[in-house]
Design a protein around this motif. Sequence first.
Motif, PDB file in Angstrom:
ATOM      1  N   VAL A  35      66.006  52.363  27.043  1.00  0.00           N
ATOM      2  CA  VAL A  35      66.235  51.087  26.122  1.00  0.00           C
ATOM      3  C   VAL A  35      66.512  49.608  27.104  1.00  0.00           C
ATOM      4  O   VAL A  35      65.498  49.672  28.384  1.00  0.00           O
ATOM      5  CB  VAL A  35      68.411  50.587  27.387  1.00  0.00           C
ATOM      6  N   ASP A  36      66.791  48.157  26.552  1.00  0.00           N
ATOM      7  CA  ASP A  36      65.848  47.183  26.790  1.00  0.00           C
ATOM      8  C   ASP A  36      66.948  47.037  28.703  1.00  0.00           C
ATOM      9  O   ASP A  36      67.747  47.101  28.442  1.00  0.00           O
ATOM     10  CB  ASP A  36      65.870  46.514  26.191  1.00  0.00           C
ATOM     11  N   LEU A  37      65.558  45.624  29.276  1.00  0.00           N
ATOM     12  CA  LEU A  37      65.888  45.147  30.581  1.00  0.00           C
ATOM     13  C   LEU A  37      67.778  45.221  30.832  1.00  0.00           C
ATOM     14  O   LEU A  37      68.319  45.304  31.806  1.00  0.00           O
ATOM     15  CB  LEU A  37      65.186  45.127  30.826  1.00  0.00           C
ATOM     16  N   ALA A  38      67.869  44.094  30.283  1.00  0.00           N
ATOM     17  CA  ALA A  38      68.910  43.123  30.396  1.00  0.00           C
ATOM     18  C   ALA A  38      70.032  44.713  29.816  1.00  0.00           C
ATOM     19  O   ALA A  38      71.003  44.064  30.072  1.00  0.00           O
ATOM     20  CB  ALA A  38      68.983  42.044  28.951  1.00  0.00           C
ATOM     21  N   GLN A  39      70.100  45.368  28.228  1.00  0.00           N
ATOM     22  CA  GLN A  39      71.018  46.195  27.886  1.00  0.00           C
ATOM     23  C   GLN A  39      71.656  47.150  28.987  1.00  0.00           C
ATOM     24  O   GLN A  39      72.543  47.197  29.624  1.00  0.00           O
ATOM     25  CB  GLN A  39      71.112  46.506  27.084  1.00  0.00           C
ATOM     26  N   ALA A  40      70.245  47.885  29.562  1.00  0.00           N
ATOM     27  CA  ALA A  40      70.067  48.719  31.221  1.00  0.00           C
ATOM     28  C   ALA A  40      71.094  48.356  32.034  1.00  0.00           C
ATOM     29  O   ALA A  40      71.697  48.880  32.888  1.00  0.00           O
ATOM     30  CB  ALA A  40      68.792  49.224  30.915  1.00  0.00           C
ATOM     31  N   ARG A  42      72.658  45.626  32.169  1.00  0.00           N
ATOM     32  CA  ARG A  42      74.585  45.055  31.909  1.00  0.00           C
ATOM     33  C   ARG A  42      75.356  47.055  32.416  1.00  0.00           C
ATOM     34  O   ARG A  42      76.747  46.836  32.562  1.00  0.00           O
ATOM     35  CB  ARG A  42      74.131  44.498  30.895  1.00  0.00           C
ATOM     36  N   LYS A  43      75.041  47.301  31.384  1.00  0.00           N
ATOM     37  CA  LYS A  43      75.578  49.259  31.586  1.00  0.00           C
ATOM     38  C   LYS A  43      74.907  50.047  32.993  1.00  0.00           C
ATOM     39  O   LYS A  43      76.733  50.213  32.940  1.00  0.00           O
ATOM     40  CB  LYS A  43      74.544  50.020  30.459  1.00  0.00           C
ATOM     41  N   ALA A  44      74.428  49.640  33.403  1.00  0.00           N
ATOM     42  CA  ALA A  44      74.682  50.106  34.400  1.00  0.00           C
ATOM     43  C   ALA A  44      75.308  49.409  36.024  1.00  0.00           C
ATOM     44  O   ALA A  44      76.105  50.465  36.224  1.00  0.00           O
ATOM     45  CB  ALA A  44      72.994  50.028  35.425  1.00  0.00           C
ATOM     46  N   LYS A  45      75.351  48.535  35.711  1.00  0.00           N
ATOM     47  CA  LYS A  45      76.631  48.078  36.289  1.00  0.00           C
ATOM     48  C   LYS A  45      77.681  48.149  36.364  1.00  0.00           C
ATOM     49  O   LYS A  45      78.527  48.051  37.125  1.00  0.00           O
ATOM     50  CB  LYS A  45      76.176  45.963  36.590  1.00  0.00           C
ATOM     51  N   GLN A  46      78.270  48.151  34.717  1.00  0.00           N
ATOM     52  CA  GLN A  46      78.791  49.013  34.570  1.00  0.00           C
ATOM     53  C   GLN A  46      79.737  49.936  34.700  1.00  0.00           C
ATOM     54  O   GLN A  46      80.938  50.732  35.169  1.00  0.00           O
ATOM     55  CB  GLN A  46      79.533  48.907  32.860  1.00  0.00           C
ATOM     56  N   ALA A  47      78.950  50.853  34.747  1.00  0.00           N
ATOM     57  CA  ALA A  47      79.003  52.558  35.513  1.00  0.00           C
ATOM     58  C   ALA A  47      79.320  52.416  36.522  1.00  0.00           C
ATOM     59  O   ALA A  47      79.802  53.011  36.990  1.00  0.00           O
ATOM     60  CB  ALA A  47      77.956  52.791  34.690  1.00  0.00           C
ATOM     61  N   ALA A  48      78.648  51.154  37.695  1.00  0.00           N
ATOM     62  CA  ALA A  48      78.369  51.796  38.708  1.00  0.00           C
ATOM     63  C   ALA A  48      80.036  51.005  38.719  1.00  0.00           C
ATOM     64  O   ALA A  48      80.502  51.698  39.733  1.00  0.00           O
ATOM     65  CB  ALA A  48      77.268  50.666  39.241  1.00  0.00           C
ATOM     66  N   GLU A  49      80.313  50.170  38.646  1.00  0.00           N
ATOM     67  CA  GLU A  49      81.871  49.587  38.892  1.00  0.00           C
ATOM     68  C   GLU A  49      82.718  50.877  38.973  1.00  0.00           C
ATOM     69  O   GLU A  49      83.939  51.346  39.485  1.00  0.00           O
ATOM     70  CB  GLU A  49      81.956  48.444  38.108  1.00  0.00           C
ATOM     71  N   ARG A  50      82.791  51.503  37.509  1.00  0.00           N
ATOM     72  CA  ARG A  50      83.882  52.754  36.886  1.00  0.00           C
ATOM     73  C   ARG A  50      83.373  53.471  38.760  1.00  0.00           C
ATOM     74  O   ARG A  50      84.445  54.203  38.523  1.00  0.00           O
ATOM     75  CB  ARG A  50      83.446  52.890  35.518  1.00  0.00           C
ATOM     76  N   LEU A  51      82.312  54.229  38.171  1.00  0.00           N
ATOM     77  CA  LEU A  51      82.079  54.998  39.965  1.00  0.00           C
ATOM     78  C   LEU A  51      82.342  54.975  41.212  1.00  0.00           C
ATOM     79  O   LEU A  51      83.050  55.980  41.512  1.00  0.00           O
ATOM     80  CB  LEU A  51      80.684  55.492  39.734  1.00  0.00           C
ATOM     81  N   VAL A  52      82.065  53.796  41.471  1.00  0.00           N
ATOM     82  CA  VAL A  52      82.729  53.588  42.804  1.00  0.00           C
ATOM     83  C   VAL A  52      84.384  53.138  42.833  1.00  0.00           C
ATOM     84  O   VAL A  52      85.084  53.360  43.631  1.00  0.00           O
ATOM     85  CB  VAL A  52      81.855  52.311  43.079  1.00  0.00           C
ATOM     86  N   ASP A  53      85.147  52.445  41.962  1.00  0.00           N
ATOM     87  CA  ASP A  53      86.335  52.269  41.746  1.00  0.00           C
ATOM     88  C   ASP A  53      87.229  53.786  41.342  1.00  0.00           C
ATOM     89  O   ASP A  53      88.313  53.673  42.381  1.00  0.00           O
ATOM     90  CB  ASP A  53      86.268  51.694  40.511  1.00  0.00           C
ATOM     91  N   LYS A  54      86.547  54.740  40.557  1.00  0.00           N
ATOM     92  CA  LYS A  54      87.171  55.826  40.927  1.00  0.00           C
ATOM     93  C   LYS A  54      86.542  56.972  41.639  1.00  0.00           C
ATOM     94  O   LYS A  54      87.772  57.292  42.745  1.00  0.00           O
ATOM     95  CB  LYS A  54      86.694  57.047  40.086  1.00  0.00           C
TER      96      LYS A  54
END
Length: 66
Positions: A35-40, A42-54
């Motif tokens: 996955v290219d850097l920018a998309q990686a 963006r997706k990583a930030k979203q995944a981290a938000e979900r994980l920490v919120d959960k």
Amino acid sequence: MIIDTIDRREALRKEARERRMFARIEAKALQAKGVDLAQANRKAKQAAERLVDKAAKVKQSAELRK
């Protein structure tokens, strides 16, 4: 009251630190998959938000059961 404020501030800082750490790890994993850097990032930030919120919700429900 002051101690509660300090504890809450400390918890917020810890959550922010965990979000950054998880996002970095996830971004590296996504980049390794091609996955290219920018998309990686963006997706990583979203995944981290979900994980920490959960995790925060699980922790809060565990505290309520005490």
